[in-house]
Design an enzyme around this catalytic site. Structure first.
Site, PDB file in Angstrom:
ATOM      1  CB  CYS A   1      -6.764  -0.282   5.048  1.00  0.00           C
ATOM      2  SG  CYS A   1      -5.029  -0.826   5.020  1.00  0.00           S
TER       3      CYS A   1
ATOM      4  CD  GLU B   1      -2.083   4.340   3.029  1.00  0.00           C
ATOM      5  OE1 GLU B   1      -3.273   4.632   3.246  1.00  0.00           O
ATOM      6  OE2 GLU B   1      -1.748   3.471   2.198  1.00  0.00           O
TER       7      GLU B   1
ATOM      8  CB  CYS C   1      -2.241   1.928   5.919  1.00  0.00           C
ATOM      9  SG  CYS C   1      -1.783   0.986   4.444  1.00  0.00           S
TER      10      CYS C   1
ATOM     11  CG  HIS D   1      -1.973  -0.989   1.241  1.00  0.00           C
ATOM     12  ND1 HIS D   1      -3.154  -0.782   1.918  1.00  0.00           N
ATOM     13  CD2 HIS D   1      -2.081  -2.205   0.660  1.00  0.00           C
ATOM     14  CE1 HIS D   1      -3.939  -1.828   1.752  1.00  0.00           C
ATOM     15  NE2 HIS D   1      -3.306  -2.718   0.994  1.00  0.00           N
TER      16      HIS D   1
END
Length: 149
Positions: free
Chosen positions: A81, A53, A84, A51
């Site tokens: 999410c 992040e 993260c 992801h």
């Protein structure tokens, strides 16, 4: 200043879009300077943790030579999410600036809020709605293009 940095996160998200990745971008700032930037690469690397992040936090830690990012701000186009949000919490990032909220899987205020849970020993300041329309539109355009394929 928030709009300037979120615009950079949106540019990262557009890179993801062009790679047929969910268009989420992240920028990490220290002393008003970009020290890390990333976009989603889950599909590219076939890896669930790639992801934006997570990748930006990894790069910021490498850049600073430490895991504590207590003097940093992360700008993310879409609300993080749970994975993260956990990484933001664990890296002790001071502030999170969110473009648009994610009412289906957001973990920073929409579905749950991990970053301000009184059970944890660290809190992250959260600001929302920075260039919200642009961030939301990019996601809408991406999922519309998938449906049309």
């Amino acid at each position: 200043m928030d709009e300037k940095f979120m615009a950079l996160a949106i540019e990262e998200a557009k890179k993801a879009f062009d790679k047929e990745e969910v268009p989420i971008g992240a920028i990490i700032i220290k002393d008003n300077k970009v020290i890390a930037k990333a976009h989603n690469l889950k599909e590219t690397f076939k890896n669930a943790i790639y992801h934006a992040e997570i990748l930006a936090i990894k790069d910021a830690c490498n850049f600073l030579g430490r895991w504590r990012l207590t003097d940093c701000t992360i700008y993310v186009t879409i609300e993080p999410c749970p994975m993260c949000a956990g990484a933001i919490l664990q890296s002790r990032i001071k502030e999170l600036v969110i473009g648009a909220m994610d009412t289906k899987s957001g973990a920073c205020g929409s579905v749950i809020n991990l970053l301000n849970n009184p059970g944890f020993n660290h809190r992250t300041e959260i600001k929302t709605g920075v260039l919200e329309r642009e961030c939301s539109q990019l996601m809408e355009d991406f999922f519309k293009s998938l449906r049309e394929k």
